[in-house]
Design a protein around this motif. Structure first.
Motif, PDB file in Angstrom:
ATOM      1  N   ASP A  28       0.727  -1.203   0.006  1.00 27.87           N
ATOM      2  CA  ASP A  28      -0.052   0.015  -0.086  1.00 27.87           C
ATOM      3  C   ASP A  28       0.894   1.328   0.173  1.00 27.87           C
ATOM      4  O   ASP A  28       0.587   2.225  -0.871  1.00 27.87           O
ATOM      5  CB  ASP A  28      -1.065  -0.109   1.293  1.00 27.87           C
ATOM      6  CG  ASP A  28      -2.035  -1.181   1.325  1.00 27.87           C
ATOM      7  OD1 ASP A  28      -2.382  -1.470   0.158  1.00 27.87           O
ATOM      8  OD2 ASP A  28      -2.201  -1.314   2.472  1.00 27.87           O
ATOM      9  N   VAL A  29       1.904   1.318   0.906  1.00 30.06           N
ATOM     10  CA  VAL A  29       2.680   2.533   1.034  1.00 30.06           C
ATOM     11  C   VAL A  29       4.229   2.170   1.228  1.00 30.06           C
ATOM     12  O   VAL A  29       4.646   1.164   1.866  1.00 30.06           O
ATOM     13  CB  VAL A  29       2.306   3.138   2.337  1.00 30.06           C
ATOM     14  CG1 VAL A  29       3.075   4.427   2.636  1.00 30.06           C
ATOM     15  CG2 VAL A  29       0.921   3.234   2.581  1.00 30.06           C
ATOM     16  N   CYS A  30       4.828   2.680   0.291  1.00 31.61           N
ATOM     17  CA  CYS A  30       6.459   2.468   0.291  1.00 31.61           C
ATOM     18  C   CYS A  30       6.973   3.743   0.863  1.00 31.61           C
ATOM     19  O   CYS A  30       6.767   4.876   0.488  1.00 31.61           O
ATOM     20  CB  CYS A  30       7.147   2.477  -1.096  1.00 31.61           C
ATOM     21  SG  CYS A  30       8.711   2.366  -1.258  1.00 31.61           S
ATOM     22  N   ILE A  31       7.802   3.727   2.083  1.00 32.28           N
ATOM     23  CA  ILE A  31       8.366   4.759   2.631  1.00 32.28           C
ATOM     24  C   ILE A  31       9.910   4.721   2.448  1.00 32.28           C
ATOM     25  O   ILE A  31      10.628   3.499   2.461  1.00 32.28           O
ATOM     26  CB  ILE A  31       8.129   4.666   4.307  1.00 32.28           C
ATOM     27  CG1 ILE A  31       6.441   4.681   4.264  1.00 32.28           C
ATOM     28  CG2 ILE A  31       8.829   5.833   4.983  1.00 32.28           C
ATOM     29  CD1 ILE A  31       6.234   4.579   5.995  1.00 32.28           C
ATOM     30  N   ILE A  32      10.479   5.696   1.608  1.00 32.75           N
ATOM     31  CA  ILE A  32      12.018   5.883   1.561  1.00 32.75           C
ATOM     32  C   ILE A  32      12.546   6.729   2.682  1.00 32.75           C
ATOM     33  O   ILE A  32      12.501   7.789   2.902  1.00 32.75           O
ATOM     34  CB  ILE A  32      12.085   6.749   0.192  1.00 32.75           C
ATOM     35  CG1 ILE A  32      11.524   6.038  -0.830  1.00 32.75           C
ATOM     36  CG2 ILE A  32      13.565   6.787   0.060  1.00 32.75           C
ATOM     37  CD1 ILE A  32      11.431   6.837  -2.089  1.00 32.75           C
ATOM     38  N   LYS A 227       0.871   1.989  -3.922  1.00 34.73           N
ATOM     39  CA  LYS A 227      -0.405   3.057  -4.208  1.00 34.73           C
ATOM     40  C   LYS A 227       0.257   4.284  -3.702  1.00 34.73           C
ATOM     41  O   LYS A 227      -0.002   5.310  -4.201  1.00 34.73           O
ATOM     42  CB  LYS A 227      -1.461   2.891  -3.299  1.00 34.73           C
ATOM     43  CG  LYS A 227      -2.250   1.388  -3.605  1.00 34.73           C
ATOM     44  CD  LYS A 227      -3.427   1.214  -2.893  1.00 34.73           C
ATOM     45  CE  LYS A 227      -3.845  -0.257  -2.860  1.00 34.73           C
ATOM     46  NZ  LYS A 227      -5.017  -0.544  -2.114  1.00 34.73           N
ATOM     47  N   PHE A 228       1.094   4.703  -2.613  1.00 36.55           N
ATOM     48  CA  PHE A 228       1.474   5.700  -2.093  1.00 36.55           C
ATOM     49  C   PHE A 228       2.929   5.830  -1.954  1.00 36.55           C
ATOM     50  O   PHE A 228       3.558   4.484  -1.465  1.00 36.55           O
ATOM     51  CB  PHE A 228       0.835   6.056  -0.609  1.00 36.55           C
ATOM     52  CG  PHE A 228      -0.698   6.356  -0.822  1.00 36.55           C
ATOM     53  CD1 PHE A 228      -1.054   7.252  -0.945  1.00 36.55           C
ATOM     54  CD2 PHE A 228      -1.515   5.185  -0.362  1.00 36.55           C
ATOM     55  CE1 PHE A 228      -2.803   7.470  -1.297  1.00 36.55           C
ATOM     56  CE2 PHE A 228      -2.871   5.395  -0.555  1.00 36.55           C
ATOM     57  CZ  PHE A 228      -3.487   6.531  -0.867  1.00 36.55           C
ATOM     58  N   VAL A 229       3.648   6.764  -2.024  1.00 38.96           N
ATOM     59  CA  VAL A 229       5.103   6.961  -1.767  1.00 38.96           C
ATOM     60  C   VAL A 229       5.184   7.996  -0.704  1.00 38.96           C
ATOM     61  O   VAL A 229       4.897   9.167  -0.908  1.00 38.96           O
ATOM     62  CB  VAL A 229       6.018   6.982  -3.075  1.00 38.96           C
ATOM     63  CG1 VAL A 229       7.413   7.267  -2.688  1.00 38.96           C
ATOM     64  CG2 VAL A 229       5.870   5.949  -3.977  1.00 38.96           C
ATOM     65  N   ILE A 230       6.240   7.839   0.352  1.00 41.46           N
ATOM     66  CA  ILE A 230       6.448   8.798   1.200  1.00 41.46           C
ATOM     67  C   ILE A 230       8.004   9.024   1.227  1.00 41.46           C
ATOM     68  O   ILE A 230       8.549   8.260   1.484  1.00 41.46           O
ATOM     69  CB  ILE A 230       5.938   8.473   2.583  1.00 41.46           C
ATOM     70  CG1 ILE A 230       4.283   8.305   2.851  1.00 41.46           C
ATOM     71  CG2 ILE A 230       6.391   9.531   3.669  1.00 41.46           C
ATOM     72  CD1 ILE A 230       3.724   7.762   3.837  1.00 41.46           C
ATOM     73  N   PHE A 231       8.574  10.383   0.953  1.00 42.55           N
ATOM     74  CA  PHE A 231       9.839  10.503   1.070  1.00 42.55           C
ATOM     75  C   PHE A 231      10.128  10.837   2.567  1.00 42.55           C
ATOM     76  O   PHE A 231       9.509  11.962   3.087  1.00 42.55           O
ATOM     77  CB  PHE A 231      10.326  11.709   0.306  1.00 42.55           C
ATOM     78  CG  PHE A 231      10.165  11.274  -1.294  1.00 42.55           C
ATOM     79  CD1 PHE A 231      11.783  10.634  -1.804  1.00 42.55           C
ATOM     80  CD2 PHE A 231       9.609  11.215  -2.185  1.00 42.55           C
ATOM     81  CE1 PHE A 231      12.053  10.288  -2.934  1.00 42.55           C
ATOM     82  CE2 PHE A 231       9.631  10.777  -3.809  1.00 42.55           C
ATOM     83  CZ  PHE A 231      10.924  10.465  -4.018  1.00 42.55           C
ATOM     84  N   ALA A 232      11.051  10.082   3.265  1.00 41.24           N
ATOM     85  CA  ALA A 232      11.126  10.447   4.726  1.00 41.24           C
ATOM     86  C   ALA A 232      12.838  10.459   5.025  1.00 41.24           C
ATOM     87  O   ALA A 232      13.169   9.872   6.085  1.00 41.24           O
ATOM     88  CB  ALA A 232      10.641   9.360   5.698  1.00 41.24           C
ATOM     89  N   GLY A 233      13.739  10.834   4.069  1.00 37.89           N
ATOM     90  CA  GLY A 233      15.082  10.648   4.085  1.00 37.89           C
ATOM     91  C   GLY A 233      15.794  11.836   4.569  1.00 37.89           C
ATOM     92  O   GLY A 233      16.888  11.985   5.020  1.00 37.89           O
TER      93      GLY A 233
END
Length: 425
Positions: A28-32, A227-233
């Motif tokens: 569902d969500v890929c967090i980088i 479905k969603f990508v979150i940039f968290a780097g």
């Protein structure tokens, strides 16, 4: 790439490593990013039932989340009066209502998941002159207006009772703040994500992203369809992966040393109630005791995140200026790490595509704010973006000078503020 050599890495809790991504998977969500922003986001989302994948280029907590001073400091790098002046009463109301939420989330995580990270309550803002003390007096009133009633203004006698140094004329004690072992907090949160079915991949840097519906995030040996990508780097996101994130922020380096263990009596003679401390200078110093009675001391900023050649030479004189009674003390660990600074010193939130988000630029308040950020992105993906948008609507300007000159120009500005600190004006 293991964790850098630091006190935190040397005293990390036993933990299982995470695998490298070597296949194509869906989520569902890929967090980088596997630091506090990514971990907090993943934990809130997995608790809500989302299938979540976290991609970490090195190890969980490798960047600022596993290297910082370990201070749980409330509010933002700009206090609420500045926020109201710049962005209006409604922004101040919204952001003021969240000022103390990040620290509360950390305490809840520690209790709920039994994370052993040496948490101790209480933090002091220390004033080096009367101008700074007057600012703290006004800050106390503002924070009480927004619900923090665990504050005590310290006069010169009070600060000497809490900090065995003659540098300070007073301070503000915040019992809703505190300090902890940040790498162990990150590792504990990663285990909580595992418990909820989340997947974390180490040594799995995102190398390219094909935006769409769904998105495809590529690594050297795998791919995530999400479905969603979150940039968290934050400071550790490669501009080559997403160049739109680098124009309005700047990686900056901070340095920390720890002494060899002191006797318990000697340690508590420095900080009798084991509160952490940061001063009120623009280029501030910060320090605290560790669980094994070392003094951990950090300070200064290197703009552009260059690695200093001699950390001891940068930080030890600061430590001895504060605690001359430690003359001759031996240093056991020294390290540096990068945080991400914005020109406004306010966090930078936003959307890159309709299903791709970023959260970055905590500007020195990352321990607490990242935990709030994770809650806000979880609210947003569940359909309530009001609080996320309170930050996303803050305007951000690029640093003057562009890519080539923003570092020297910012450093020149810092020299001016450092001069003001020394003059007390």
């Amino acid at each position: 790439m293991k964790h850098i050599e630091s006190f935190y890495a040397a005293t990390a809790n036993d933990h299982d490593d995470w695998p490298r991504l070597e296949e194509s998977i869906q989520t569902d969500v890929c967090i980088i990013g596997g630091g506090f922003t990514g971990l907090s986001s993943a934990l809130f989302l997995t608790e809500a039932g989302y299938d979540v994948v976290v991609l970490e280029a090195a190890r969980v907590g490798y960047g600022a989340s596993g290297r910082n001073g370990g201070q749980v400091v409330n509010s933002y790098s700009r206090d609420i009066d500045v926020i109201e002046q710049r962005y209006g009463a409604e922004s101040a109301r919204m952001l003021g209502s969240m000022m103390f939420e990040g620290a509360a989330i950390i305490r809840d995580r520690i209790d709920r998941y039994a994370i052993a990270c040496d948490y101790r309550p209480g933090g002091i803002f220390a004033a080096l002159n009367n101008r700074q003390l007057n600012h703290l007096r006004a800050q106390k009133a503002r924070w009480e207006h927004y619900g923090n009633h665990q504050l005590e203004l310290l006069d010169e006698t009070g600060i000497r009772r809490e900090v065995a140094s003659e540098r300070y004329v007073g301070g503000l004690l915040d019992l809703q703040g505190g300090h902890l072992h940040p790498l162990n907090l990150a590792l504990g949160e990663a285990e909580a994500i595992r418990r909820h079915g989340g997947r974390i991949y180490e040594f799995s840097a995102a190398t390219a992203i094909d935006y769409g519906n769904p998105n495809r995030v590529k690594t050297a040996s795998g791919e995530v369809t999400a479905k969603f990508v979150i940039f968290a780097g934050n400071a550790y996101i490669s501009p080559q992966v997403e160049p739109r994130l680098s124009g309005k922020s700047m990686p900056c380096g901070s340095q920390i040393i720890t002494t060899e263990p002191l006797s318990r009596d000697q340690a508590l003679s420095l900080l009798p109630n084991n509160y952490c401390v940061e001063d009120c200078n623009y280029l501030l110093d910060y320090f605290r005791l560790t669980a094994d009675n070392r003094l951990l001391y950090g300070g200064g900023v290197i703009y552009g995140a260059r690695e200093p050649q001699d950390i001891d030479n940068l930080i030890l004189p600061k430590l001895l200026r504060t605690f001359p009674q430690l003359q001759g003390v031996k240093i056991s660990h020294r390290w540096s790490g990068n945080f991400l600074l914005t020109l406004s010193r306010m966090p930078h939130f936003g959307r890159l595509e309709h299903n791709t988000y970023f959260m970055q630029g905590d500007s020195g308040h990352g321990v607490t704010f990242t935990h709030l950020a994770g809650k806000l992105i979880a609210e947003t993906l569940r359909g309530d973006a009001e609080r996320f948008d309170a930050f996303a609507n803050i305007p951000h300007l690029p640093f003057p000078g562009g890519r080539r000159f923003k570092v020297p120009l910012t450093a020149m500005g810092a020299v001016w503020y450092a001069l003001r600190d020394r003059l007390g004006v």
